[in-house]
Design a protein around this motif. Sequence first.
Motif, PDB file in Angstrom:
ATOM      1  N   ASP A 181       0.583  37.330  18.967  1.00 15.97           N
ATOM      2  CA  ASP A 181       0.255  36.745  17.657  1.00 15.97           C
ATOM      3  C   ASP A 181       0.479  37.758  16.539  1.00 15.97           C
ATOM      4  O   ASP A 181       0.655  37.377  15.375  1.00 15.97           O
ATOM      5  N   TYR A 182       0.462  39.015  16.891  1.00 16.61           N
ATOM      6  CA  TYR A 182       0.651  40.036  15.856  1.00 16.61           C
ATOM      7  C   TYR A 182       2.028  39.970  15.218  1.00 16.61           C
ATOM      8  O   TYR A 182       2.239  40.515  14.142  1.00 16.61           O
ATOM      9  N   SER A 183       2.974  39.326  15.909  1.00 15.92           N
ATOM     10  CA  SER A 183       4.298  39.194  15.296  1.00 15.92           C
ATOM     11  C   SER A 183       4.177  38.428  13.968  1.00 15.92           C
ATOM     12  O   SER A 183       4.826  38.751  12.997  1.00 15.92           O
ATOM     13  N   LYS A 184       3.316  37.421  13.948  1.00 18.19           N
ATOM     14  CA  LYS A 184       3.112  36.624  12.723  1.00 18.19           C
ATOM     15  C   LYS A 184       2.532  37.507  11.614  1.00 18.19           C
ATOM     16  O   LYS A 184       2.962  37.441  10.462  1.00 18.19           O
ATOM     17  N   GLN A 185       1.579  38.320  12.010  1.00 18.19           N
ATOM     18  CA  GLN A 185       0.969  39.192  10.991  1.00 18.19           C
ATOM     19  C   GLN A 185       1.962  40.229  10.480  1.00 18.19           C
ATOM     20  O   GLN A 185       1.921  40.618   9.321  1.00 18.19           O
ATOM     21  N   MET A 186       2.859  40.673  11.378  1.00 21.92           N
ATOM     22  CA  MET A 186       3.896  41.610  10.925  1.00 21.92           C
ATOM     23  C   MET A 186       4.817  40.920   9.921  1.00 21.92           C
ATOM     24  O   MET A 186       5.209  41.498   8.922  1.00 21.92           O
ATOM     25  N   GLU A 187       5.142  39.677  10.216  1.00 24.11           N
ATOM     26  CA  GLU A 187       5.993  38.916   9.288  1.00 24.11           C
ATOM     27  C   GLU A 187       5.296  38.774   7.943  1.00 24.11           C
ATOM     28  O   GLU A 187       5.891  39.017   6.891  1.00 24.11           O
ATOM     29  N   GLN A 188       3.997  38.426   7.994  1.00 28.35           N
ATOM     30  CA  GLN A 188       3.252  38.255   6.738  1.00 28.35           C
ATOM     31  C   GLN A 188       3.154  39.571   5.965  1.00 28.35           C
ATOM     32  O   GLN A 188       3.130  39.592   4.738  1.00 28.35           O
ATOM     33  N   ALA A 189       3.119  40.680   6.706  1.00 31.83           N
ATOM     34  CA  ALA A 189       3.025  41.993   6.039  1.00 31.83           C
ATOM     35  C   ALA A 189       4.356  42.396   5.420  1.00 31.83           C
ATOM     36  O   ALA A 189       4.436  43.405   4.722  1.00 31.83           O
ATOM     37  N   SER A 224       6.259  31.594  16.619  1.00 32.51           N
ATOM     38  CA  SER A 224       5.336  32.059  15.569  1.00 32.51           C
ATOM     39  C   SER A 224       6.006  32.617  14.331  1.00 32.51           C
ATOM     40  O   SER A 224       5.363  32.694  13.295  1.00 32.51           O
ATOM     41  N   VAL A 225       7.252  33.083  14.438  1.00 28.53           N
ATOM     42  CA  VAL A 225       7.851  33.710  13.250  1.00 28.53           C
ATOM     43  C   VAL A 225       9.228  33.135  12.933  1.00 28.53           C
ATOM     44  O   VAL A 225       9.912  32.607  13.814  1.00 28.53           O
ATOM     45  N   LYS A 226       9.610  33.336  11.662  1.00 27.25           N
ATOM     46  CA  LYS A 226      10.956  32.909  11.242  1.00 27.25           C
ATOM     47  C   LYS A 226      11.914  34.094  11.173  1.00 27.25           C
ATOM     48  O   LYS A 226      13.116  33.920  11.207  1.00 27.25           O
ATOM     49  N   ILE A 227      11.349  35.299  11.021  1.00 26.49           N
ATOM     50  CA  ILE A 227      12.207  36.486  10.902  1.00 26.49           C
ATOM     51  C   ILE A 227      12.920  36.745  12.231  1.00 26.49           C
ATOM     52  O   ILE A 227      12.475  36.278  13.289  1.00 26.49           O
ATOM     53  N   PRO A 228      14.058  37.477  12.181  1.00 26.32           N
ATOM     54  CA  PRO A 228      14.802  37.707  13.416  1.00 26.32           C
ATOM     55  C   PRO A 228      14.042  38.550  14.456  1.00 26.32           C
ATOM     56  O   PRO A 228      13.219  39.383  14.106  1.00 26.32           O
ATOM     57  N   ILE A 229      14.380  38.266  15.716  1.00 27.99           N
ATOM     58  CA  ILE A 229      13.716  38.952  16.845  1.00 27.99           C
ATOM     59  C   ILE A 229      14.752  39.713  17.651  1.00 27.99           C
ATOM     60  O   ILE A 229      15.772  39.165  18.069  1.00 27.99           O
ATOM     61  N   ALA A 230      14.470  40.992  17.862  1.00 24.95           N
ATOM     62  CA  ALA A 230      15.307  41.806  18.754  1.00 24.95           C
ATOM     63  C   ALA A 230      14.501  42.083  20.020  1.00 24.95           C
ATOM     64  O   ALA A 230      13.292  42.294  19.951  1.00 24.95           O
ATOM     65  N   VAL A 231      15.153  42.049  21.158  1.00 21.73           N
ATOM     66  CA  VAL A 231      14.440  42.303  22.421  1.00 21.73           C
ATOM     67  C   VAL A 231      14.963  43.603  23.028  1.00 21.73           C
ATOM     68  O   VAL A 231      16.162  43.729  23.302  1.00 21.73           O
ATOM     69  N   LYS A 232      14.046  44.561  23.188  1.00 18.44           N
ATOM     70  CA  LYS A 232      14.430  45.854  23.772  1.00 18.44           C
ATOM     71  C   LYS A 232      14.213  45.769  25.279  1.00 18.44           C
ATOM     72  O   LYS A 232      13.113  45.480  25.740  1.00 18.44           O
ATOM     73  N   LEU A 233      15.283  46.009  26.003  1.00 17.19           N
ATOM     74  CA  LEU A 233      15.281  45.705  27.439  1.00 17.19           C
ATOM     75  C   LEU A 233      15.385  46.931  28.309  1.00 17.19           C
ATOM     76  O   LEU A 233      15.899  47.961  27.882  1.00 17.19           O
ATOM     77  N   ILE A 269       7.743  35.278  26.684  1.00 20.62           N
ATOM     78  CA  ILE A 269       7.314  36.117  25.553  1.00 20.62           C
ATOM     79  C   ILE A 269       8.222  35.850  24.351  1.00 20.62           C
ATOM     80  O   ILE A 269       7.762  35.636  23.229  1.00 20.62           O
ATOM     81  N   ILE A 270       9.531  35.826  24.601  1.00 18.78           N
ATOM     82  CA  ILE A 270      10.483  35.603  23.496  1.00 18.78           C
ATOM     83  C   ILE A 270      10.231  34.229  22.865  1.00 18.78           C
ATOM     84  O   ILE A 270      10.155  34.080  21.643  1.00 18.78           O
ATOM     85  N   ASP A 271      10.074  33.228  23.730  1.00 15.49           N
ATOM     86  CA  ASP A 271       9.856  31.864  23.257  1.00 15.49           C
ATOM     87  C   ASP A 271       8.592  31.787  22.389  1.00 15.49           C
ATOM     88  O   ASP A 271       8.592  31.182  21.311  1.00 15.49           O
ATOM     89  N   ASN A 272       7.515  32.422  22.858  1.00 21.51           N
ATOM     90  CA  ASN A 272       6.258  32.378  22.094  1.00 21.51           C
ATOM     91  C   ASN A 272       6.382  33.063  20.735  1.00 21.51           C
ATOM     92  O   ASN A 272       5.864  32.569  19.734  1.00 21.51           O
ATOM     93  N   ILE A 273       7.074  34.181  20.726  1.00 15.98           N
ATOM     94  CA  ILE A 273       7.233  34.880  19.437  1.00 15.98           C
ATOM     95  C   ILE A 273       8.102  34.029  18.513  1.00 15.98           C
ATOM     96  O   ILE A 273       7.833  33.896  17.322  1.00 15.98           O
ATOM     97  N   ARG A 274       9.138  33.421  19.107  1.00 11.35           N
ATOM     98  CA  ARG A 274      10.026  32.567  18.301  1.00 11.35           C
ATOM     99  C   ARG A 274       9.256  31.439  17.624  1.00 11.35           C
ATOM    100  O   ARG A 274       9.527  31.054  16.498  1.00 11.35           O
TER     101      ARG A 274
END
Length: 322
Positions: A111-119, A156-165, A149-154
Amino acid sequence: MGLKLDSPIVVSACTLSEKIDNIVKMEDNGAGAVILFSLFEEQIRKEEAAVKFVLSKTTNSFAEASEYFPDLDDYNVGTDEYLENIRLAKERVHIPVIGSLNGITNEGWIDYSKQMEQAGADGIEVNIFFIPGDMSMSSSEVEHRYLNIIDNIRQSVKIPIAVKLNPYFSAMGNMSLRMKKAGADALVLFNRFYQPDFDINEMIIKTDLNYSESNEIRLPLLWIGLLYGKVNLSLAATTGVQSAVEVVKYILAGADVVMTASSLYKNGIPYLKTMNKELQDWMYMMGFDDIDSFQGNMSQQKISDPTAYQRSNYIKILEGAK
Ligand SMILES: Cc1cc2nc3c(=O)[nH]c(=O)nc-3n(C[C@H](O)[C@H](O)[C@H](O)COP(=O)(O)O)c2cc1C
């Protein structure tokens, strides 16, 4: 990721970005973007547990809570401070600032991804740092964990998502396509995976941090070269960048951006300027006007002998050793 950068050299997630002044210095020295140090799942969970603990107590809560809270000092910054860092960084610099989440489960902490987006974060890098040492866990369960995990973050946020593998998938190509489908915009290849060492006199596992060397680029180089042009994802290279030579190699393989951390610990943040200058000098020498002119030119898709990436090349290498 749809971000326009002035340089393809990007600062990888590391503790240097804990200080806003350092982020300003990164921009001043030509960083294309900065990935902030990670907010860790363990850290978030510990804070949540502490809050729950306090809320569940009606008497003497302060004394008990104050016994609990010092444990949190082990961590770099708390979640509020992390979000505040994003806000402050966005006030001070113009380059994209990417928040980083680091964890392995599919509940709560993301859920913190949303807060990062808001910040104000321009994107989220999610580092799924996971060693599947549980013998009962199948490869498809591991893959589903990533995709969930990727799906859940997707969601919650509109900003782009990078996945470090990490590099240990049975079928990296297919997994990349599935991560795209789950909502990833970029892949970051690869995590410098935790690999233990032993102290043979003390008989303990060593936990020291070694900075990377340039020969460590080969595994990410292989996969960036193989994936380029075959997946509709931005590709970021991480590991082993010590100079513009590795930056050029990664871009030739197909990377959109090349990240660096170790080189900045070894040489200081102003080294970004040196690397940018060396990159420009090389481009000038080779007659390339922009990154697009050579990005992916050595990828499997573009080279004249695509088998160079595969088994036949391995046989050639062995023959050469005779
Ligand atoms: C001191 C230090 C701290 C790091 N902290 C993080 C982190 O918080 N999150 C993360 O995803 N990677 C972290 N990394 C890994 C880097 O982002 C990078 O992927 C790795 O070091 C390989 O790149 P390099 O060869 O340029 O060092 C850290 C690396 C170093 C050296």
